[in-house]
Design a protein around this motif. Structure first.
Motif, PDB file in Angstrom:
ATOM      1  N   PHE A   1       0.830  -1.203   0.000  1.00  0.00           N
ATOM      2  CA  PHE A   1       0.000   0.000   0.000  1.00  0.00           C
ATOM      3  C   PHE A   1       0.870   1.261   0.000  1.00  0.00           C
ATOM      4  N   LEU A   2       1.861   1.280   0.866  1.00  0.00           N
ATOM      5  CA  LEU A   2       2.729   2.461   0.937  1.00  0.00           C
ATOM      6  C   LEU A   2       3.540   2.644  -0.343  1.00  0.00           C
ATOM      7  N   GLU A   3       3.940   1.551  -0.990  1.00  0.00           N
ATOM      8  CA  GLU A   3       4.633   1.681  -2.268  1.00  0.00           C
ATOM      9  C   GLU A   3       3.704   2.218  -3.352  1.00  0.00           C
ATOM     10  N   TYR A   4       2.459   1.806  -3.342  1.00  0.00           N
ATOM     11  CA  TYR A   4       1.509   2.265  -4.348  1.00  0.00           C
ATOM     12  C   TYR A   4       1.248   3.760  -4.233  1.00  0.00           C
ATOM     13  N   VAL A   5       1.112   4.265  -2.982  1.00  0.00           N
ATOM     14  CA  VAL A   5       0.701   5.664  -2.775  1.00  0.00           C
ATOM     15  C   VAL A   5       1.892   6.550  -2.425  1.00  0.00           C
ATOM     16  N   SER A   6       3.118   6.087  -2.708  1.00  0.00           N
ATOM     17  CA  SER A   6       4.286   6.912  -2.360  1.00  0.00           C
ATOM     18  C   SER A   6       4.339   8.193  -3.178  1.00  0.00           C
ATOM     19  N   LEU A   7       3.836   8.178  -4.409  1.00  0.00           N
ATOM     20  CA  LEU A   7       3.845   9.374  -5.248  1.00  0.00           C
ATOM     21  C   LEU A   7       2.548  10.166  -5.120  1.00  0.00           C
ATOM     22  N   SER A   8       1.432   9.487  -5.158  1.00  0.00           N
ATOM     23  CA  SER A   8       0.148  10.193  -5.062  1.00  0.00           C
ATOM     24  C   SER A   8      -0.193  10.616  -3.641  1.00  0.00           C
ATOM     25  N   GLN A   9       0.376   9.935  -2.597  1.00  0.00           N
ATOM     26  CA  GLN A   9       0.150  10.263  -1.181  1.00  0.00           C
ATOM     27  C   GLN A   9      -1.339  10.259  -0.826  1.00  0.00           C
ATOM     28  N   ARG A  10      -2.018   9.224  -1.284  1.00  0.00           N
ATOM     29  CA  ARG A  10      -3.425   9.071  -0.916  1.00  0.00           C
ATOM     30  C   ARG A  10      -3.518   8.555   0.522  1.00  0.00           C
ATOM     31  N   PHE A  11      -4.568   8.957   1.174  1.00  0.00           N
ATOM     32  CA  PHE A  11      -4.803   8.506   2.542  1.00  0.00           C
ATOM     33  C   PHE A  11      -5.584   7.195   2.494  1.00  0.00           C
ATOM     34  N   ILE A  12      -5.031   6.145   3.095  1.00  0.00           N
ATOM     35  CA  ILE A  12      -5.645   4.814   3.094  1.00  0.00           C
ATOM     36  C   ILE A  12      -6.096   4.513   4.526  1.00  0.00           C
ATOM     37  N   PRO A  13      -7.362   4.628   4.837  1.00  0.00           N
ATOM     38  CA  PRO A  13      -7.811   4.350   6.222  1.00  0.00           C
ATOM     39  C   PRO A  13      -7.649   2.879   6.603  1.00  0.00           C
ATOM     40  N   GLU A  14      -7.791   1.932   5.654  1.00  0.00           N
ATOM     41  CA  GLU A  14      -7.617   0.518   5.974  1.00  0.00           C
ATOM     42  C   GLU A  14      -6.184   0.248   6.457  1.00  0.00           C
ATOM     43  N   LEU A  15      -5.219   0.947   5.883  1.00  0.00           N
ATOM     44  CA  LEU A  15      -3.827   0.765   6.288  1.00  0.00           C
ATOM     45  C   LEU A  15      -3.607   1.216   7.729  1.00  0.00           C
ATOM     46  N   ILE A  16      -4.120   2.402   8.079  1.00  0.00           N
ATOM     47  CA  ILE A  16      -3.948   2.923   9.448  1.00  0.00           C
ATOM     48  C   ILE A  16      -4.675   2.028  10.455  1.00  0.00           C
ATOM     49  N   ASN A  17      -5.858   1.553  10.087  1.00  0.00           N
ATOM     50  CA  ASN A  17      -6.619   0.693  10.981  1.00  0.00           C
ATOM     51  C   ASN A  17      -5.888  -0.619  11.241  1.00  0.00           C
ATOM     52  N   PHE A  18      -5.292  -1.214  10.214  1.00  0.00           N
ATOM     53  CA  PHE A  18      -4.592  -2.482  10.385  1.00  0.00           C
ATOM     54  C   PHE A  18      -3.346  -2.304  11.258  1.00  0.00           C
ATOM     55  N   LEU A  19      -2.584  -1.215  11.065  1.00  0.00           N
ATOM     56  CA  LEU A  19      -1.377  -0.997  11.864  1.00  0.00           C
ATOM     57  C   LEU A  19      -1.725  -0.740  13.331  1.00  0.00           C
ATOM     58  N   LEU A  20      -2.814  -0.006  13.584  1.00  0.00           N
ATOM     59  CA  LEU A  20      -3.245   0.182  14.975  1.00  0.00           C
ATOM     60  C   LEU A  20      -3.686  -1.132  15.605  1.00  0.00           C
ATOM     61  N   GLY A  21      -4.329  -1.997  14.805  1.00  0.00           N
ATOM     62  CA  GLY A  21      -4.718  -3.313  15.332  1.00  0.00           C
ATOM     63  C   GLY A  21      -3.511  -4.169  15.667  1.00  0.00           C
ATOM     64  N   ILE A  22      -2.428  -4.076  14.850  1.00  0.00           N
ATOM     65  CA  ILE A  22      -1.211  -4.832  15.157  1.00  0.00           C
ATOM     66  C   ILE A  22      -0.614  -4.353  16.475  1.00  0.00           C
ATOM     67  N   LEU A  23      -0.623  -3.017  16.692  1.00  0.00           N
ATOM     68  CA  LEU A  23      -0.131  -2.500  17.978  1.00  0.00           C
ATOM     69  C   LEU A  23      -1.006  -2.974  19.133  1.00  0.00           C
ATOM     70  N   TYR A  24      -2.290  -3.069  18.876  1.00  0.00           N
ATOM     71  CA  TYR A  24      -3.213  -3.479  19.943  1.00  0.00           C
ATOM     72  C   TYR A  24      -2.950  -4.914  20.369  1.00  0.00           C
ATOM     73  N   ILE A  25      -2.740  -5.842  19.399  1.00  0.00           N
ATOM     74  CA  ILE A  25      -2.542  -7.246  19.773  1.00  0.00           C
ATOM     75  C   ILE A  25      -1.125  -7.488  20.287  1.00  0.00           C
ATOM     76  N   ALA A  26      -0.245  -6.457  20.212  1.00  0.00           N
ATOM     77  CA  ALA A  26       1.102  -6.594  20.780  1.00  0.00           C
ATOM     78  C   ALA A  26       1.173  -6.116  22.221  1.00  0.00           C
ATOM     79  N   THR A  27       0.056  -5.605  22.797  1.00  0.00           N
ATOM     80  CA  THR A  27       0.011  -5.110  24.184  1.00  0.00           C
ATOM     81  C   THR A  27      -0.974  -5.953  24.972  1.00  0.00           C
ATOM     82  N   PRO A  28      -0.834  -6.033  26.285  1.00  0.00           N
ATOM     83  CA  PRO A  28      -1.804  -6.802  27.091  1.00  0.00           C
ATOM     84  C   PRO A  28      -3.171  -6.135  27.077  1.00  0.00           C
ATOM     85  N   ASN A  29      -4.250  -6.942  27.087  1.00  0.00           N
ATOM     86  CA  ASN A  29      -5.611  -6.422  27.021  1.00  0.00           C
ATOM     87  C   ASN A  29      -5.997  -5.730  28.322  1.00  0.00           C
ATOM     88  N   LYS A  30      -6.400  -4.498  28.216  1.00  0.00           N
ATOM     89  CA  LYS A  30      -6.889  -3.732  29.357  1.00  0.00           C
ATOM     90  C   LYS A  30      -8.133  -2.972  28.942  1.00  0.00           C
TER      91      LYS A  30
END
Length: 854
Positions: free
Chosen positions: A595-624
């Motif tokens: 995704f980042l390679e595709y939008v490196s020139l056009s710099q489009r905002f991809i909400p699915e990308l941000i959501n997935f990266l936040l989810g990866i951070l979430y499953i890397a921390t203990p559930n609270k």
């Protein structure tokens, strides 16, 4: 009194008319016909024109001018030749005839002595003497003609003149008398005397020629002696004097560059650049030649077999194609100094033939094995011609075969194992796989490259369709390589170059093939969602296809027929495929990188990308419960996989080293140990943080990105820092927070645009310009100048129209007068003829009357 004055005015009217025509009565003009332009009052600085005008004066002047110009042109309208006297002062009455002649003579002399070129300042007048230039006389140029007399050129002897141009009889008589007196011999005839004169003149000419040649030889000898003396006279300056001389100055940098440019090699003409079709043709011919050479070596043939050896030709050969039917010549040899003639050659040949036939009979069973083993790869068809030629030879012409000749040589083995240079285009995927399977990476690339070169579209009509099919087969082969365990990524990386070349040649067929692959992947995902309710991440082959799509087609377009469906496919993968294992995490992070390679020139905002990266951070921390962030699909807040990337083993954290995440982990075809799994989790977290940093740098200026800064800051600063991760991960998370703080100062919150308040409507008075009739309206200087020019143009136009109308009237009057003159002349001539006829008639009647009386 008034009547008398009027009567006198009428009597003076003819005089006034004459004065108006320019006659002598101009001073006696009628005062009643004089027009006076009176002014009511005088204006200072105003010039008055035509204060007093006489009637008819301007009209007479215009008539006289038309008579001199327009009437003259009218009378000469049908004449094409006009004689113009261009002599100086011919039409000038102010110059006397003597002055005209003097001036004309001066101009004639100036024309003869004027310079040939007005720009040549060094040109001087040429001085002559009796018609010969003084410069030529001073040079003393006398061309020596070897065939003419140099001393008495242009002159004839008195004897020749007397003999040929008169006086010959006297000369002959004089010579005859001299001979009679001196010798008393018989007098010579005229012919003999002329021959004697000719011989004498030739002898004198030869003598002069000999003298001239002697003079030339002496001159050359003198020049040669002078050169020898001159070498003796030349002396060299001593070294002491050379030292005293001033040293030569060093050349300037500019002079050095000029000399270097003078000795620099000039550009040589080069051959023209070959077109793509010519290069493809040459490459195909080269490969065919190499393949023929390989087949020759594989068959064990020598390189000199195909070359025709020159036949021995005798010196007595007439080269007429005559060949003896039977060669009865015997071999001549010498032994111990004596001539030895072989008489038993036929018997030896018969013995050798029988010996060969016995050997062939013994080895017949062994010779059948190679024929039975001939398969499709034995190249028996290539050897058939050679076998037929050998079979046509006589048995006695075959040489004796040694036992070592039946074995396969090393060159044949090397040629058999060597990669062919030409290949047929595969018609199916199985053919391509059979060509590439079992070969190394370099050989596979060579095979694909040679297939393209042998089937270039410019070489044949059907090659384009074959290469279009080849692109689809290569794409399918890449998918098979990605599905292996482990995937052969090195070969895939090299085959992308061949795919790119084919895509540049056939973009439409390449786009259709890529879209077909992506369409199948989307259909499979939709079927899995319908049947199971959820879809799993696809295999590594689909991810490789998405990667290849970004390399083959432009990703910065707003809409693209191939890239846009690929973006939709990746967004569906990040939103519909749940995270169930580490393999899914690796595949999802790979899609995020794409995704980042595709939008490196056009710099489009991809909400699915941000959501997935936040989810990866979430499953890397203990559930609270108080994390400040609630994950969305495909992540779950609580459950089995809610802490998938959480690492609790301190030992594994200490032994982890930051490395790149390999795609081999995405295949998931082998079991992982606990340490490998923990290291993979930490590597996934490192990749996620690196991607988040790139997103912060790319989307920091977008207002929509600031909506997620709060949960991201909470996950990084509050929860991820308490997990005790390695130093590399903590430094990476801290750099992300620093970048967010720096970008926060540059961004401003969204506010409504401030607009200027609308003022109240005011009733302003309308100013109407008062027109002042009878005067020119006040305006700028340019407008006044424009009006003045318009007025002047109108006045001149009216004057021109008026003059044209008067010219037409004048011409009409002239034409009418010519017609009336012609009619009057015709009437006069008709009347004269009638009178002459009437007179003749009267005379005839009178004569007739007199005859009747008689």
């Amino acid at each position: 009194m008034g009547k008398a004055t009027a009567a006198s005015a009428r009597r003076r009217a003819p005089g006034a008319r004459a004065a108006a025509r320019g006659g002598p009565a101009k001073a006696n003009a009628n005062p009643f016909e004089v027009k006076v332009n009176r002014q009511k009052f005088q204006v200072l600085g105003r010039k008055t024109r035509h204060d007093v005008g006489l009637p008819g004066v301007s009209r007479a002047r215009a008539l006289r001018k038309r008579t001199q110009t327009l009437l003259k042109e009218y009378k000469e309208r049908n004449k094409s030749n006009v004689f113009t006297d261009k002599r100086f002062g011919e039409y000038s009455s102010n110059i006397s005839p003597e002055e005209k002649m003097m001036k004309r003579f001066a101009l004639e002399q100036q024309r003869h002595h004027e310079k040939k070129s007005i720009y040549n300042l060094n040109e001087d007048e040429e001085l002559t003497h009796y018609g010969q230039s003084l410069a030529d006389i001073e040079k003393h140029n006398d061309i020596v003609d070897s065939d003419s007399d140099a001393e008495e050129r242009g002159t004839l002897s008195a004897e020749l003149t007397a003999a040929h141009f008169g006086g010959g009889s006297g000369l002959l008589h004089k010579k005859t008398s001299q001979r009679e007196e001196g010798e008393g011999e018989k007098p010579k005839s005229r012919k003999e005397l002329i021959e004697e004169l000719i011989a004498k003149s030739k002898q004198e000419k030869r003598q002069r020629q000999a003298q001239r040649e002697d003079a030339i030889e002496l001159t050359e000898k003198l020049d040669q002696d002078w050169k020898e003396i001159q070498t003796l006279l030349s002396r060299k300056t001593p070294k002491s004097e050379n030292r005293d001389k001033r040293e030569k100055p060093k050349p300037d940098a500019y002079d050095v560059i000029v000399r270097e440019l003078g000795f620099e090699m000039k550009a040589q003409p080069s051959n023209r650049m070959k077109t793509e079709e010519e290069l493809a043709k040459e490459e195909q011919e080269r490969l065919k030649k190499l393949e023929a050479e390989r087949l020759r070596r594989m068959c064990g043939k020598d390189a000199d077999e195909n070359i025709e050896k020159p036949k021995h030709m005798s010196a007595d050969d007439l080269n007429d194609g005559f060949v003896l039917d039977k060669d009865d010549r015997r071999l001549l040899s010498y032994k111990d100094g004596k001539m030895n003639v072989e008489d038993d050659v036929p018997e030896e040949q018969s013995r050798e033939a029988s010996h060969e036939s016995e050997e062939e009979g013994d080895e017949g069973s062994c010779g059948e094995e190679p024929e039975e083993r001939d398969g499709p790869d034995s190249h028996s068809d290539l050897e058939s011609d050679g076998d037929s030629e050998e079979g046509s030879e006589k048995p006695e012409d075959r040489p004796h075969q040694t036992p070592g000749e039946g074995l396969i040589s090393d060159d044949q083995k090397a040629a058999g194992t060597e990669l062919p240079y030409t290949f047929t285009a595969p018609e199916s995927y199985e053919e391509l796989r059979s060509l590439l399977s079992g070969r190394s990476m370099e050989e596979q690339l060579l095979v694909v490259e040679r297939i393209q070169k042998c089937h270039h579209p410019s070489l044949a009509v059907g090659n384009k369709a074959k290469l279009e099919k080849l692109f689809g087969f290569l794409l399918e082969y890449v998918g098979d390589l990605a599905a292996r365990d482990p995937p052969d990524l090195r070969v895939i990386d090299k085959l992308v170059v061949q795919l790119y070349n084919l895509c540049q040649m056939f973009p439409e067929s390449a786009s259709d093939s890529i879209k077909f692959v992506l369409r199948d992947a989307m259909h499979e995902m939709a079927e899995m969602v319908e049947t199971r309710g959820r879809a799993a991440f696809p295999g590594l082959d689909v991810l490789i296809y998405l990667k290849i799509t970004g390399l083959l087609f432009p990703t910065s377009d707003f809409w693209h027929p191939v890239v846009t469906p690929a973006l939709v496919c990746m967004s569906q993968l990040l939103t519909k495929c749940p995270i169930l294992s580490l393999q899914d995490v690796v595949k999802g992070l790979f899609v995020c990188c794409l995704f980042l390679e595709y939008v490196s020139l056009s710099q489009r905002f991809i909400p699915e990308l941000i959501n997935f990266l936040l989810g990866i951070l979430y499953i890397a921390t203990p559930n609270k419960q108080s994390q400040g962030y609630t994950p969305v699909h495909p992540f779950r807040a609580l459950g089995k996989n809610s802490e998938l990337l959480l690492v609790s083993d301190k030992k594994d954290m200490a032994t982890w080293q930051k490395t790149s995440l390999s795609l081999h982990w995405a295949s998931g075809l082998r079991a992982w140990t606990t340490t490998e799994a923990n290291h993979t989790r930490l590597s996934c977290l490192a990749v996620c943080l690196a991607l988040l940093k790139r997103c912060v740098l790319m989307y920091s200026t977008l207002p929509s990105f600031h909506a997620i800064t709060r949960p991201l800051r909470a996950l990084l600063s509050e929860h991820l820092a308490d997990c005790g991760h390695p130093c590399e991960l903590q430094e990476l998370s801290q750099s992300i927070l620093t970048e967010m703080e720096d970008q926060k100062q540059l961004c401003r919150p969204l506010v409504c645009e401030k607009s200027k308040p609308v003022p109240l409507k005011l009733f302003t008075p309308r100013l109407v310009k008062v027109l002042e009739f009878g005067r020119k309206q006040g305006s700028s200087k340019e407008e006044q100048e424009r009006k003045r020019l318009i007025h002047k143009h109108k006045r001149e136009f009216k004057g021109a129209v008026r003059e044209i109308r008067r010219d037409n009237q004048f011409l009409a009057r002239m034409q009418l007068s010519e017609i009336m003159e012609r009619d009057a002349e015709r009437k006069r001539k008709v009347k004269q003829l009638c009178n002459s006829l009437a007179t003749q008639e009267g005379e005839w009647k009178a004569l007739k009357r007199q005859r009747h009386r008689r």
